[in-house]
Structure formats: C-alpha cells, structure tokens
Design a protein around this motif. Structure first.
Motif, PDB file in Angstrom:
ATOM      1  N   ALA A   1       0.820  -1.205   0.000  1.00 21.11           N
ATOM      2  CA  ALA A   1       0.000   0.000   0.000  1.00 21.11           C
ATOM      3  C   ALA A   1       0.858   1.262   0.000  1.00 21.11           C
ATOM      4  CB  ALA A   1      -0.924  -0.002   1.218  1.00 21.11           C
ATOM      5  N   LEU A   2       1.926   1.257   0.767  1.00 18.47           N
ATOM      6  CA  LEU A   2       2.775   2.445   0.868  1.00 18.47           C
ATOM      7  C   LEU A   2       3.641   2.633  -0.373  1.00 18.47           C
ATOM      8  CD1 LEU A   2       3.892   2.150   4.603  1.00 18.47           C
ATOM      9  CD2 LEU A   2       2.290   3.823   3.635  1.00 18.47           C
ATOM     10  N   SER A   3       4.080   1.530  -0.979  1.00 21.55           N
ATOM     11  CA  SER A   3       4.949   1.623  -2.150  1.00 21.55           C
ATOM     12  C   SER A   3       4.179   1.850  -3.436  1.00 21.55           C
ATOM     13  CB  SER A   3       5.784   0.349  -2.289  1.00 21.55           C
ATOM     14  OG  SER A   3       4.970  -0.754  -2.659  1.00 21.55           O
ATOM     15  N   GLY A   4       2.965   1.313  -3.504  1.00 20.44           N
ATOM     16  CA  GLY A   4       2.202   1.342  -4.737  1.00 20.44           C
ATOM     17  C   GLY A   4       2.650   0.309  -5.744  1.00 20.44           C
ATOM     18  N   LEU A   5       3.609  -0.525  -5.378  1.00 22.97           N
ATOM     19  CA  LEU A   5       4.146  -1.527  -6.297  1.00 22.97           C
ATOM     20  C   LEU A   5       3.251  -2.767  -6.337  1.00 22.97           C
ATOM     21  CD1 LEU A   5       7.909  -1.457  -5.227  1.00 22.97           C
ATOM     22  CD2 LEU A   5       6.968  -0.555  -7.366  1.00 22.97           C
ATOM     23  N   PRO A   6       3.205  -3.474  -7.461  1.00 18.80           N
ATOM     24  CA  PRO A   6       2.598  -4.808  -7.448  1.00 18.80           C
ATOM     25  C   PRO A   6       3.321  -5.704  -6.443  1.00 18.80           C
ATOM     26  CG  PRO A   6       2.951  -4.056  -9.695  1.00 18.80           C
ATOM     27  CD  PRO A   6       3.657  -3.084  -8.801  1.00 18.80           C
ATOM     28  N   LEU A   7       2.600  -6.648  -5.894  1.00 17.47           N
ATOM     29  CA  LEU A   7       3.135  -7.501  -4.840  1.00 17.47           C
ATOM     30  C   LEU A   7       4.394  -8.242  -5.275  1.00 17.47           C
ATOM     31  CD1 LEU A   7       2.842  -8.765  -2.041  1.00 17.47           C
ATOM     32  CD2 LEU A   7       1.121 -10.313  -2.981  1.00 17.47           C
ATOM     33  N   ALA A   8       4.391  -8.795  -6.484  1.00 20.32           N
ATOM     34  CA  ALA A   8       5.554  -9.551  -6.947  1.00 20.32           C
ATOM     35  C   ALA A   8       6.775  -8.656  -7.085  1.00 20.32           C
ATOM     36  CB  ALA A   8       5.244 -10.232  -8.283  1.00 20.32           C
ATOM     37  N   ALA A   9       6.588  -7.432  -7.598  1.00 21.60           N
ATOM     38  CA  ALA A   9       7.712  -6.505  -7.752  1.00 21.60           C
ATOM     39  C   ALA A   9       8.236  -6.050  -6.405  1.00 21.60           C
ATOM     40  CB  ALA A   9       7.270  -5.301  -8.582  1.00 21.60           C
TER      41      ALA A   9
ATOM     42  N   ARG B   1      -6.058  10.810   1.956  1.00 16.19           N
ATOM     43  CA  ARG B   1      -7.044  10.381   0.966  1.00 16.19           C
ATOM     44  C   ARG B   1      -6.586  10.679  -0.461  1.00 16.19           C
ATOM     45  NH1 ARG B   1     -11.934   9.077   3.292  1.00 16.19           N
ATOM     46  NH2 ARG B   1     -13.039   9.399   1.329  1.00 16.19           N
ATOM     47  N   LEU B   2      -5.303  10.451  -0.726  1.00 11.44           N
ATOM     48  CA  LEU B   2      -4.723  10.677  -2.042  1.00 11.44           C
ATOM     49  C   LEU B   2      -4.249   9.381  -2.687  1.00 11.44           C
ATOM     50  CD1 LEU B   2      -2.638  13.907  -1.251  1.00 11.44           C
ATOM     51  CD2 LEU B   2      -4.836  13.769  -2.464  1.00 11.44           C
ATOM     52  N   GLY B   3      -4.693   8.257  -2.158  1.00 13.99           N
ATOM     53  CA  GLY B   3      -4.238   6.975  -2.673  1.00 13.99           C
ATOM     54  C   GLY B   3      -2.901   6.583  -2.086  1.00 13.99           C
ATOM     55  N   SER B   4      -2.236   5.631  -2.721  1.00 15.04           N
ATOM     56  CA  SER B   4      -0.928   5.196  -2.259  1.00 15.04           C
ATOM     57  C   SER B   4       0.065   6.354  -2.340  1.00 15.04           C
ATOM     58  CB  SER B   4      -0.420   4.036  -3.108  1.00 15.04           C
ATOM     59  OG  SER B   4       0.951   3.771  -2.834  1.00 15.04           O
ATOM     60  N   PRO B   5       0.869   6.579  -1.277  1.00 13.12           N
ATOM     61  CA  PRO B   5       1.843   7.679  -1.327  1.00 13.12           C
ATOM     62  C   PRO B   5       3.055   7.378  -2.193  1.00 13.12           C
ATOM     63  CG  PRO B   5       2.015   6.524   0.761  1.00 13.12           C
ATOM     64  CD  PRO B   5       0.818   5.942   0.051  1.00 13.12           C
ATOM     65  N   GLY B   6       3.212   6.128  -2.650  1.00 14.21           N
ATOM     66  CA  GLY B   6       4.328   5.780  -3.522  1.00 14.21           C
ATOM     67  C   GLY B   6       5.686   5.990  -2.877  1.00 14.21           C
TER      68      GLY B   6
ATOM     69  N   PRO C   1       1.484 -10.926 -11.818  1.00 17.60           N
ATOM     70  CA  PRO C   1       2.371  -9.756 -11.829  1.00 17.60           C
ATOM     71  C   PRO C   1       1.684  -8.440 -11.469  1.00 17.60           C
ATOM     72  CG  PRO C   1       2.741 -11.113 -13.778  1.00 17.60           C
ATOM     73  CD  PRO C   1       1.538 -11.663 -13.097  1.00 17.60           C
ATOM     74  N   GLN C   2       0.385  -8.344 -11.635  1.00 20.95           N
ATOM     75  CA  GLN C   2      -0.314  -7.089 -11.360  1.00 20.95           C
ATOM     76  C   GLN C   2      -1.015  -7.071 -10.003  1.00 20.95           C
ATOM     77  OE1 GLN C   2       0.177  -4.452 -13.337  1.00 20.95           O
ATOM     78  NE2 GLN C   2       1.519  -5.897 -14.416  1.00 20.95           N
ATOM     79  N   ALA C   3      -0.917  -8.151  -9.242  1.00 21.49           N
ATOM     80  CA  ALA C   3      -1.635  -8.221  -7.966  1.00 21.49           C
ATOM     81  C   ALA C   3      -1.058  -7.251  -6.950  1.00 21.49           C
ATOM     82  CB  ALA C   3      -1.574  -9.642  -7.416  1.00 21.49           C
ATOM     83  N   ARG C   4      -1.930  -6.589  -6.233  1.00 24.25           N
ATOM     84  CA  ARG C   4      -1.545  -5.747  -5.109  1.00 24.25           C
ATOM     85  C   ARG C   4      -2.351  -6.184  -3.889  1.00 24.25           C
ATOM     86  NH1 ARG C   4      -0.960  -2.372  -9.601  1.00 24.25           N
ATOM     87  NH2 ARG C   4       0.891  -1.025  -9.582  1.00 24.25           N
ATOM     88  N   SER C   5      -2.210  -5.484  -2.792  1.00 26.33           N
ATOM     89  CA  SER C   5      -2.913  -5.876  -1.577  1.00 26.33           C
ATOM     90  C   SER C   5      -4.239  -5.141  -1.451  1.00 26.33           C
ATOM     91  CB  SER C   5      -2.044  -5.575  -0.346  1.00 26.33           C
ATOM     92  OG  SER C   5      -1.905  -4.172  -0.161  1.00 26.33           O
ATOM     93  N   SER C   6      -5.132  -5.704  -0.637  1.00 26.29           N
ATOM     94  CA  SER C   6      -6.413  -5.044  -0.390  1.00 26.29           C
ATOM     95  C   SER C   6      -6.202  -3.710   0.310  1.00 26.29           C
ATOM     96  CB  SER C   6      -7.323  -5.952   0.440  1.00 26.29           C
ATOM     97  OG  SER C   6      -6.720  -6.269   1.682  1.00 26.29           O
ATOM     98  N   MET C   7      -5.116  -3.576   1.074  1.00 21.87           N
ATOM     99  CA  MET C   7      -4.844  -2.304   1.745  1.00 21.87           C
ATOM    100  C   MET C   7      -4.492  -1.214   0.723  1.00 21.87           C
ATOM    101  SD  MET C   7      -2.416  -1.553   5.062  1.00 21.87           S
ATOM    102  CE  MET C   7      -3.155  -2.905   5.979  1.00 21.87           C
ATOM    103  N   TRP C   8      -3.769  -1.598  -0.316  1.00 20.15           N
ATOM    104  CA  TRP C   8      -3.502  -0.656  -1.409  1.00 20.15           C
ATOM    105  C   TRP C   8      -4.817  -0.217  -2.041  1.00 20.15           C
ATOM    106  CZ3 TRP C   8      -4.815  -1.239  -6.577  1.00 20.15           C
ATOM    107  CH2 TRP C   8      -4.306  -0.270  -7.453  1.00 20.15           C
ATOM    108  N   ASP C   9      -5.698  -1.169  -2.288  1.00 22.49           N
ATOM    109  CA  ASP C   9      -6.990  -0.856  -2.891  1.00 22.49           C
ATOM    110  C   ASP C   9      -7.791   0.076  -1.994  1.00 22.49           C
ATOM    111  OD1 ASP C   9      -8.947  -1.393  -5.059  1.00 22.49           O
ATOM    112  OD2 ASP C   9     -10.108  -2.269  -3.440  1.00 22.49           O
TER     113      ASP C   9
END
Length: 346
Positions: free
Chosen positions: A202-210, A326-331, A273-281
């Motif tokens: 969630a904090l990185s914004g990266l897909p889980l595999a990456a 409330r700006l989405g993932s901070p990346g 490869p595109q999966a992320r976490s529910s917390m990111w969502d």
C-alpha cells in the motif's frame, strides 16, 4: 451438516466475496450475494467473470446469479453465512445477521485479522460461528470493466475451523480448495505474519511480486516479522506454518540476496504480476484500511508483553497518514518507510 440443498449467503460480496460466491455458484451451490449497491447493479446487469492465476476464465451470466443489496433478503433463508466484509465492518455485519438470520445458521469468518470470529460471537449468541482463513489475493477489475471480474492472483487452500461435519464438502469446489484445521488461532496468527506485507504494498504502490523481488522492501517485512515473533513468543502465541517455512525462518529467507530469494521462494513469488494488496486498494478508494487489525494486533501484543516494535509503529503511522490524506498510495521508497537507523541486514 444435515443432508439437503443448503443456501450459502455471502455477507459482503466485494473482491473475496464475489470470488468465493462465484466459484460456489459455478459448482452448482445455491448462493446469494449480499453486495453494495454498486456491485449489486453491475452483477445484475452484466454478470460476474471469475479468473485465476492458473488461466481459468469463467463467466456467470446475470440470470445465473442471485444478488441483493438488502440484508433482509439475503440472510433469512441462509443455512451458511460466509462473512467477507473488511474487519472494520464486523460488528455491523454481526448486528445484521442477528436481526435477519436464523438462530441455527452456521457463520464462517473469511476475514483478515485474528479476532473477527470472536467479535462475531460477541453478538451472535445463537448461531455457530467458525473462524476461517483465505490465503490468496483477489483483485477486482476497475469499475469501467464489465462484466465485473474478480481474479485470484495467488494460490492456497481456504482453512476453516473444524467442528461442523459436511461444511468443507459444501465449500470445497473448483477454484476454491477448502480444508479444516484444529487450531485456527495458530493459522490466523501465521497468516497475519504474511499480511504485514499488505501495508508495504500500500505504501509503495508496487505490485506484490515486484515489491517482494526488491530486497530493500523485504528487509522491512523481515523486521516487522521479527518484532511480531518476539511479541508472540512473549505472549505464548505460536503461529502456524503458512508459506511452507516455519515462521521463525521467514525473516532469514526474506533477507537473502535477490537472486537467491527468487530461487528459493518460488512458491511465495507465484503471484500474478499485477496483484496488489487489499490495503492498497483501500487507499486508492479513500477507505479506512485494516492496519489496526494487522499491524495493530501485533502492537497490542507487544505493548502488553513489553517487547519493542518501532518498525511496526512506523509502518502503522505512515498508513494512517495516507488514510487521512485520501490521495491513494503515497508511492514511498523503502528508505522513507524504515525508521531512523536504517535496515537490519542480517
């Protein structure tokens, strides 16, 4: 369970709920989905598409689905209720079940965290309430994609507390392997160790595999697991093996060089490869996350046991800040997540 056709209600048909309910419906089970109005409308209009990591792609047409946004419609006729809402909605769903469901219904929590079954039991004095664990990720398609698609992005068998004969036979269908376990407390704490990574995605914004392929992020996950294991040991909690390795060995595996980790952790990296976490969502949609039920559960143990947890505190604070913004993932980069003093590398 007694013989005969059983009605299964999915109490909270989001990503996990739609996937579970869809697999059950495709297998011929009698299922009713209790969904938010947005999903209710999408399913009624275009049906539900079920895909998975193994390449299966199945469509349920609208006339093959029973879906409603009304608890008074979904719950009264259910023999089994699978609770798939986020942890923050547990008490609300328990109140709806108490108001509308039969007293002899079997309720199964298929939620993240370690105490949702107990929270359901606090309200539901008549129904049998069982703990459950979903090991895999499910990704929901963007709202613009129709029919709505839910994609199982990793593997694993759903585990359910033992005690109701015939329940696993009812739920064990194609695309949804299910089994029982005699110590669900250990299973849920073992799953929670892995779920500590949800916040990093969630904090990185990266897909889980990456994210897992980058040792810098794995060092942060390893540090969180170290703190969690110390708190669990001091509290007499013994987590079960979930990812193939004993929990005590997970930090060592995560700290390996990238090339060796990729070689030895193929099962952990068997993720879309595109999966992320529910917390990111949740961050992307401006919703409250489950950080309090994941990192927060360990922090509660650590506080009572007097064990340090600076990394868990840091990660929690960053997720809370992202919720507020409330700006989405901070990346964030990994260096922005680790506490002062840097990473522990061995």
């Amino acid at each position: 369970m007694a013989k005969g056709v059983k009605t299964i209600a999915i109490a909270g048909a989001g990503s996990i709920g739609c996937y579970v309910g869809g697999c059950l419906a495709l297998a011929g089970r009698q299922v009713i989905l209790l969904a938010r109005p947005r999903i209710d409308s999408a399913l009624r209009k275009d049906g539900l598409r079920i895909t998975d990591l193994d390449g299966h792609d199945r469509l349920i047409k609208p006339d093959g689905l029973s879906v409603t946004a009304e608890p008074a419609v979904a719950l009264p006729g259910a023999d089994v209720i699978l609770v798939t809402v986020k942890s923050g909605a547990t008490e609300e769903m328990a109140a709806l079940i108490a108001a509308h469901a039969r007293s002899d219904v079997v309720v199964v929590s298929l939620q993240n965290g370690v105490d949702n079954a107990d929270r359901l039991r606090a309200t539901l004095t008549g129904p049998r309430v069982l703990a459950g664990m979903v090991p895999f990720n499910v990704v929901q398609s963007p709202g613009s994609e129709l029919p709505l698609r839910v994609h199982r992005a990793s593997a694993g068998k759903v585990m359910i507390e033992d005690g109701v004969p015939g329940l696993v036979d009812l739920l064990d269908v194609e695309g949804l392997a299910a089994g029982t376990h005699g110590d669900m407390t250990a299973v849920l704490w073992g799953k929670l160790l892995l779920n500590l990574n949800n916040a990093l995605v969630a904090l990185s914004g990266l897909p889980l595999a990456a994210e897992l392929a980058d040792r810098r992020w794995r060092l942060i996950l390893a540090g969180q697991i170290d703190e969690a294991l110390a708190a669990m040991k001091a509290s007499g909690v013994e987590p079960a093996r979930i990812a193939g390795l004993p929990p005590a060995l997970l930090p060592s595996l995560l700290r390996l060089p990238d090339w060796l980790f990729k070689l030895l952790a193929r099962r952990m990296l068997a993720i879309d490869p595109q999966a992320r976490s529910s917390m990111w969502d949740d961050l992307q949609r401006g919703r409250t996350t489950e950080i309090g039920e994941l990192q927060g559960a360990v922090l509660g143990l650590a506080q009572k046991a007097g064990t340090p947890a600076p990394l868990l505190n840091s990660v929690t604070a960053l997720v809370r800040a992202a919720e507020t913004a409330r700006l989405g993932s901070p990346g964030l980069a990994p260096e922005q997540v680790a506490p002062p003093g840097g990473f522990r590398s061995a």
